[in-house]
Every structure is written in C-alpha cells, then in structure tokens.
Design a protein around this motif. Structure first.
Motif, PDB file in Angstrom:
ATOM      1  N   GLU A 157      15.291  56.212  15.253  1.00 34.21           N
ATOM      2  CA  GLU A 157      16.634  56.786  15.323  1.00 34.21           C
ATOM      3  C   GLU A 157      17.572  55.871  14.533  1.00 34.21           C
ATOM      4  OE1 GLU A 157      17.505  59.570  16.516  1.00 34.21           O
ATOM      5  OE2 GLU A 157      15.971  60.143  17.975  1.00 34.21           O
TER       6      GLU A 157
ATOM      7  N   LYS B 152      12.384  56.530  18.327  1.00 30.94           N
ATOM      8  CA  LYS B 152      12.692  57.860  18.838  1.00 30.94           C
ATOM      9  C   LYS B 152      12.143  57.993  20.257  1.00 30.94           C
ATOM     10  CE  LYS B 152      13.357  60.769  14.807  1.00 30.94           C
ATOM     11  NZ  LYS B 152      12.948  61.970  14.056  1.00 30.94           N
TER      12      LYS B 152
ATOM     13  N   LYS C  39      10.886  57.598   8.997  1.00 34.13           N
ATOM     14  CA  LYS C  39      11.941  58.456   9.554  1.00 34.13           C
ATOM     15  C   LYS C  39      11.488  59.297  10.732  1.00 34.13           C
ATOM     16  CE  LYS C  39      11.215  62.048   6.042  1.00 34.13           C
ATOM     17  NZ  LYS C  39      11.866  62.797   4.928  1.00 34.13           N
TER      18      LYS C  39
ATOM     19  N   PRO D 180      18.792  54.099  24.019  1.00 29.19           N
ATOM     20  CA  PRO D 180      19.595  53.316  23.074  1.00 29.19           C
ATOM     21  C   PRO D 180      20.440  52.246  23.774  1.00 29.19           C
ATOM     22  CG  PRO D 180      20.723  55.358  23.553  1.00 29.19           C
ATOM     23  CD  PRO D 180      19.411  55.406  24.326  1.00 29.19           C
TER      24      PRO D 180
END
Length: 216
Positions: free
Chosen positions: A169, A194, A165, A198
C-alpha cells in the motif's frame, strides 16, 4: 565480478534526521553509543531481509538487494521493501526504549530505487573495495533526501513500485526532478503490506511531524 558487470538490483539509502543537532546536544561517548545501537539494529534488519550492507557514510547506511547475487527481480524488490518496513518497526521500538531512558529519540529517512547498476572492484592500486555505481544508485540516494521534503520516512520510486505494486500500500506523492539527471522520478510514500494495519505507519508519521515541528 571484480572486473565489473552490469546487473539490476534494489538500492536502499537510509539517513538519520537531525543528526547534526543531536551531536551538539549530547556527549561524544553517548552519541557514539546511541549511533552504534541504531546502526546495529538497522543492519540486522537489512541482513535478515537478504540485503548486502554496502557501506556506512557517517550516520547513513547504503544497502543492495540482488547484488552481488540476485534471487530474482520480484524477490529482490520484495526484500528491499521488507527491510525498509522492518527498519521502521525497529526504530520505533528503539524510540520507545530511548524515551523511557530520557534519551533523544532518532528518526530516519529511507529511499529505495530499483534499476541497473555497475558492480565491481573499484579503487586505487593500494586500496580497492567492492562497490556499485550508476544512475540507479544516485537516484536512490537523492530519493532518500526527498523524504525531508515530503515529511515521510520511506519513499520508493516507480521502478520499484511496478515490481511490488500487488503487495504493498502506498501514497503517490508526485514526480520530482532528481539532481544530476534529466527528467523526473515518480515517487510513492510506503504505507506497508496490503491487508495489514496501517497503525504503525500512521503513528510514525505523527511522531515524525511532531519531531520536525520541534526543530523549526
């Protein structure tokens, strides 16, 4: 190992979307050629990420990370994520190539779970093979199938997400009952690493939605 033992690993299942429809639209020769190109590129990504290709089930691929040899929980889980994101990128590039060649583009769904499984030499007296079994394997397979319900390409379970985690993302998509087991499984749609753009995730989701709408 051959007698069987318990271990923890990340299990990845991947399946082509709309393969039955595709098989009815092109010749067997072209179908096999396109399928082999797809499988070759997906397998190369999995192997480069440190995975073990377990088996092909028709057009589906099953792979493990951390089995038969683990590099540590975090590394195994990260390798599975690396493979899934690499498969997304490789298939996007293949689609661009196929569109230029006026071939039918392919999409896939990927499900990844992390958990305990049993590994060993399984089969009959005349035919045996190394295999992994257990609830963690079944969940990974079911999660791959749920990518259809959520209209996304990569779903990961909470057991995997908790390990990675800090590095990824995601978008939580809720808890789902998984056929063959009691209780629910918390799922996340994987966006990417991360700090990275995107853009590819967004493009693939748009292309996938257009593909799904065309099928309706």
């Amino acid at each position: 190992m051959l007698k069987g033992r318990k271990l923890k690993a990340a299990i990845l299942f991947s399946d082509i979307r709309g393969f039955t429809t595709l098989s009815s639209q092109i010749s067997p020769v072209r179908l096999v050629r396109q399928l082999n190109r797809y499988l070759n590129d997906m397998v190369e990504v999995i192997l480069d990420a440190g995975g073990t290709v377990d088996k092909f089930i028709g057009d589906a691929v099953m792979a493990e990370f951390g089995c038969p040899v683990s590099e540590g929980e975090k590394t195994d889980a990260m390798n599975a994520i690396r493979a899934a994101l690499g498969m997304r990128k490789a298939l996007h590039q293949l689609r661009e190539e196929w569109r230029q060649e006026e071939r039918i583009p392919l999409f896939n769904g990927i499900g990844i779970n992390y958990g305990e499984l049993i590994a060993g030499d399984i089969g009959s007296q005349r035919r045996r093979e190394y295999a992994v079994i257990g609830d963690a394997v079944n969940v990974a397979s079911r999660v791959e199938g749920l990518t259809k319900k959520f209209g996304t390409d990569i779903l990961i379970t909470d057991s995997l997400y908790q390990v990675v985690k800090d590095e990824v993302e995601v978008i939580p998509v809720g808890e789902e009952e998984v056929r063959g087991r009691s209780g629910t499984v918390k799922l996340y749609s994987l966006i990417g690493w991360k700090g990275e753009s995107p853009q590819l995730y967004q493009q693939v989701q748009r292309d996938l939605q257009e593909f799904l709408q065309e099928k309706e």
